[in-house]
Design a protein around this motif. Structure first.
Motif, short mmCIF file in Angstrom:
data_model
loop_
_atom_site.label_atom_id
_atom_site.label_comp_id
_atom_site.label_asym_id
_atom_site.label_seq_id
_atom_site.Cartn_x
_atom_site.Cartn_y
_atom_site.Cartn_z
N LYS A 105 1.73 -29.79 -23.10
CA LYS A 105 0.63 -29.96 -24.05
C LYS A 105 -0.15 -28.65 -24.22
O LYS A 105 -0.40 -28.22 -25.36
N HIS A 106 -0.48 -28.00 -23.14
CA HIS A 106 -1.23 -26.75 -23.23
C HIS A 106 -0.38 -25.60 -23.76
O HIS A 106 -0.89 -24.71 -24.45
N ALA A 107 0.91 -25.64 -23.47
CA ALA A 107 1.81 -24.62 -24.00
C ALA A 107 1.86 -24.70 -25.53
O ALA A 107 1.82 -23.68 -26.23
N LYS A 108 1.94 -25.91 -26.04
CA LYS A 108 2.01 -26.10 -27.49
C LYS A 108 0.67 -25.77 -28.16
O LYS A 108 0.62 -25.19 -29.25
N GLU A 109 -0.42 -26.17 -27.53
CA GLU A 109 -1.75 -25.94 -28.12
C GLU A 109 -2.10 -24.46 -28.18
O GLU A 109 -2.75 -24.01 -29.13
N THR A 110 -1.70 -23.68 -27.18
CA THR A 110 -2.08 -22.27 -27.12
C THR A 110 -0.97 -21.32 -27.55
O THR A 110 -1.23 -20.15 -27.81
N ASP A 111 0.27 -21.83 -27.61
CA ASP A 111 1.46 -21.01 -27.88
C ASP A 111 1.61 -19.88 -26.86
O ASP A 111 2.17 -18.82 -27.16
N ALA A 112 1.08 -20.09 -25.66
CA ALA A 112 1.22 -19.09 -24.60
C ALA A 112 2.67 -18.99 -24.15
O ALA A 112 3.38 -19.99 -24.08
N ASP A 113 3.10 -17.78 -23.84
CA ASP A 113 4.46 -17.57 -23.34
C ASP A 113 4.61 -18.07 -21.92
O ASP A 113 5.71 -18.44 -21.48
N VAL A 114 3.50 -18.04 -21.17
CA VAL A 114 3.51 -18.45 -19.77
C VAL A 114 2.30 -19.32 -19.49
O VAL A 114 1.18 -18.99 -19.90
N ILE A 115 2.52 -20.44 -18.83
CA ILE A 115 1.42 -21.28 -18.35
C ILE A 115 1.37 -21.16 -16.83
O ILE A 115 2.36 -21.38 -16.15
N HIS A 116 0.20 -20.80 -16.31
CA HIS A 116 0.02 -20.63 -14.87
C HIS A 116 -1.02 -21.63 -14.36
O HIS A 116 -2.21 -21.38 -14.43
N PRO A 117 -0.57 -22.78 -13.87
CA PRO A 117 -1.49 -23.76 -13.29
C PRO A 117 -1.67 -23.51 -11.79
O PRO A 117 -1.09 -22.56 -11.24
N GLY A 118 -2.41 -24.37 -11.14
CA GLY A 118 -2.56 -24.29 -9.70
C GLY A 118 -1.52 -25.12 -8.99
O GLY A 118 -0.56 -25.60 -9.59
N HIS A 119 -1.72 -25.30 -7.69
CA HIS A 119 -0.82 -26.14 -6.90
C HIS A 119 -1.59 -26.76 -5.75
O HIS A 119 -2.72 -26.37 -5.45
N ILE A 120 -0.97 -27.73 -5.11
CA ILE A 120 -1.59 -28.46 -4.02
C ILE A 120 -0.79 -28.19 -2.74
O ILE A 120 0.39 -28.53 -2.66
N VAL A 121 -1.42 -27.54 -1.79
CA VAL A 121 -0.76 -27.24 -0.52
C VAL A 121 -0.82 -28.48 0.37
O VAL A 121 -1.89 -29.05 0.59
N VAL A 122 0.35 -28.90 0.86
CA VAL A 122 0.44 -30.06 1.74
C VAL A 122 0.84 -29.57 3.13
O VAL A 122 1.93 -29.05 3.33
N GLU A 123 -0.08 -29.74 4.09
CA GLU A 123 0.18 -29.27 5.45
C GLU A 123 -0.52 -30.17 6.45
O GLU A 123 -1.72 -30.43 6.33
N ASN A 124 0.25 -30.66 7.42
CA ASN A 124 -0.29 -31.55 8.46
C ASN A 124 -1.04 -32.74 7.86
O ASN A 124 -2.16 -33.06 8.27
N ASN A 125 -0.41 -33.35 6.84
CA ASN A 125 -0.98 -34.52 6.16
C ASN A 125 -2.30 -34.23 5.45
O ASN A 125 -3.06 -35.15 5.14
N LYS A 126 -2.57 -32.97 5.20
CA LYS A 126 -3.78 -32.57 4.49
C LYS A 126 -3.40 -31.90 3.18
O LYS A 126 -2.46 -31.10 3.14
N GLU A 127 -4.12 -32.22 2.11
CA GLU A 127 -3.86 -31.64 0.80
C GLU A 127 -5.01 -30.73 0.39
O GLU A 127 -6.18 -31.11 0.46
N THR A 128 -4.66 -29.50 -0.03
CA THR A 128 -5.65 -28.53 -0.48
C THR A 128 -5.24 -28.01 -1.85
O THR A 128 -4.17 -27.39 -1.99
N ALA A 129 -6.07 -28.25 -2.86
CA ALA A 129 -5.76 -27.80 -4.22
C ALA A 129 -6.24 -26.37 -4.44
O ALA A 129 -7.39 -26.04 -4.12
N LEU A 130 -5.36 -25.52 -4.94
CA LEU A 130 -5.69 -24.15 -5.31
C LEU A 130 -5.53 -24.03 -6.82
O LEU A 130 -4.42 -24.11 -7.34
#
Length: 287
Positions: A105-130
């Motif tokens: 959706k964002h790729a089409k709306e902006t026509d950006a060549d690259v979309i760079h979102p964040g990610h969620i680190v999963v470690e020891n049953n804990k989730e941390t969003a970056l």
């Protein structure tokens, strides 16, 4: 269409979760190319069982282990001609159900060549969003002075397919994504840093990146500096050249410090070819 490329090795315990997270996507126009890199376990048969049920899943079985970089290169060469965008999913990671829909959706709306979102680190049953700060800019801006607000994790990125006509994925077996991403961002006309995270990045202590020694890590960061320097020279980008030299000097110093450790001599003999490449580059820039 979005092509998802997955390289898989010794992934029999996680590959089903990765595939199931793709099957659960709210965006349906995708293909998943799984390159099984001569895995000695049941990874290939598990992946093939999904491909037999859904023709959007393709499985390639390497007869010899070539490493993640070359496996991804093979996947890229086999994407559907109708593909608009490509992305990567490691065999031990997984998606939120809406991640492809949000990125598309964002790729089409902006026509950006690259979309760079964040990610969620999963470690020891804990989730941390970056999550990066929302910003639309040029790829060159991101290469030269990145203020996106989070570290780059290439798997989360969505790339327009045409960028792979300009860049060949690095065939290195370790830290292969970093030099590849540098070139992709350089050629991209626009990149959207998206304040959203839908990729679950599972911290696996047995994975290549987490089990590597400090010596190996330092050597491959030096090799990245070498390849980045050569690329900067090729495209005549002074910023890349200078940053590569700075990183090279910094990691040479780290390697010198590591040479004082008791494990250094046993470790360093494994990387004769890599050390020769680094040494030859050092001679070249000092002459």
């Amino acid at each position: 269409m979005i092509s998802i490329i997955t390289s898989a090795y010794k992934a029999e315990s996680t590959i089903s979760r990765a595939i199931e997270s793709v099957l659960a996507q709210t965006y349906k126009d995708w293909e998943m190319i799984i390159v099984v890199d001569a895995s000695p376990d049941n990874t290939y048969n598990i992946a093939l069982s999904y491909a037999d049920k859904d023709n959007r899943i393709k499985v390639i079985n390497n007869k010899e282990n070539v490493g993640a970089g070359m496996a991804r290169r093979i996947g890229i060469k086999n994407i559907n001609p109708n593909t608009e965008y490509t992305t990567f999913l490691d065999s031990d990671d997984y998606y939120k159900p809406d991640v492809l829909e949000v990125l598309y959706k964002h790729a089409k709306e902006t026509d950006a060549d690259v979309i760079h979102p964040g990610h969620i680190v999963v470690e020891n049953n804990k989730e941390t969003a970056l999550v990066p700060k929302y910003k639309l800019c040029t790829g060159k801006d991101t290469v030269v002075s990145d203020n996106s607000g989070t570290n780059h994790f290439m798997n989360t990125f969505l790339f327009k397919k045409w960028l792979w006509d300009k860049v060949e994925y690095s065939d290195r077996r370790y830290i292969e994504d970093t030099p590849t991403l540098l070139q992709i961002l350089y050629y991209a006309n626009s990149i959207l840093h998206l304040d959203y995270a839908g990729y679950y990045y599972v911290q696996n202590t047995d994975s290549l990146i987490h089990s590597a020694s400090p010596v190996k890590n330092c050597i491959y960061l030096l090799l990245h500096s070498v390849s980045s320097y050569k690329f900067g020279k090729k495209v005549k980008c002074t910023d890349i050249v200078e940053a590569s030299l700075d990183n090279f000097i910094r990691n040479i110093h780290k390697l010198k410090v590591l040479s004082l450790s008791s494990e250094y001599q046993k470790e360093i003999v494994k990387y004769k070819d890599e050390i020769l490449e680094i040494f030859n580059f050092f001679i070249t820039i000092t002459l």
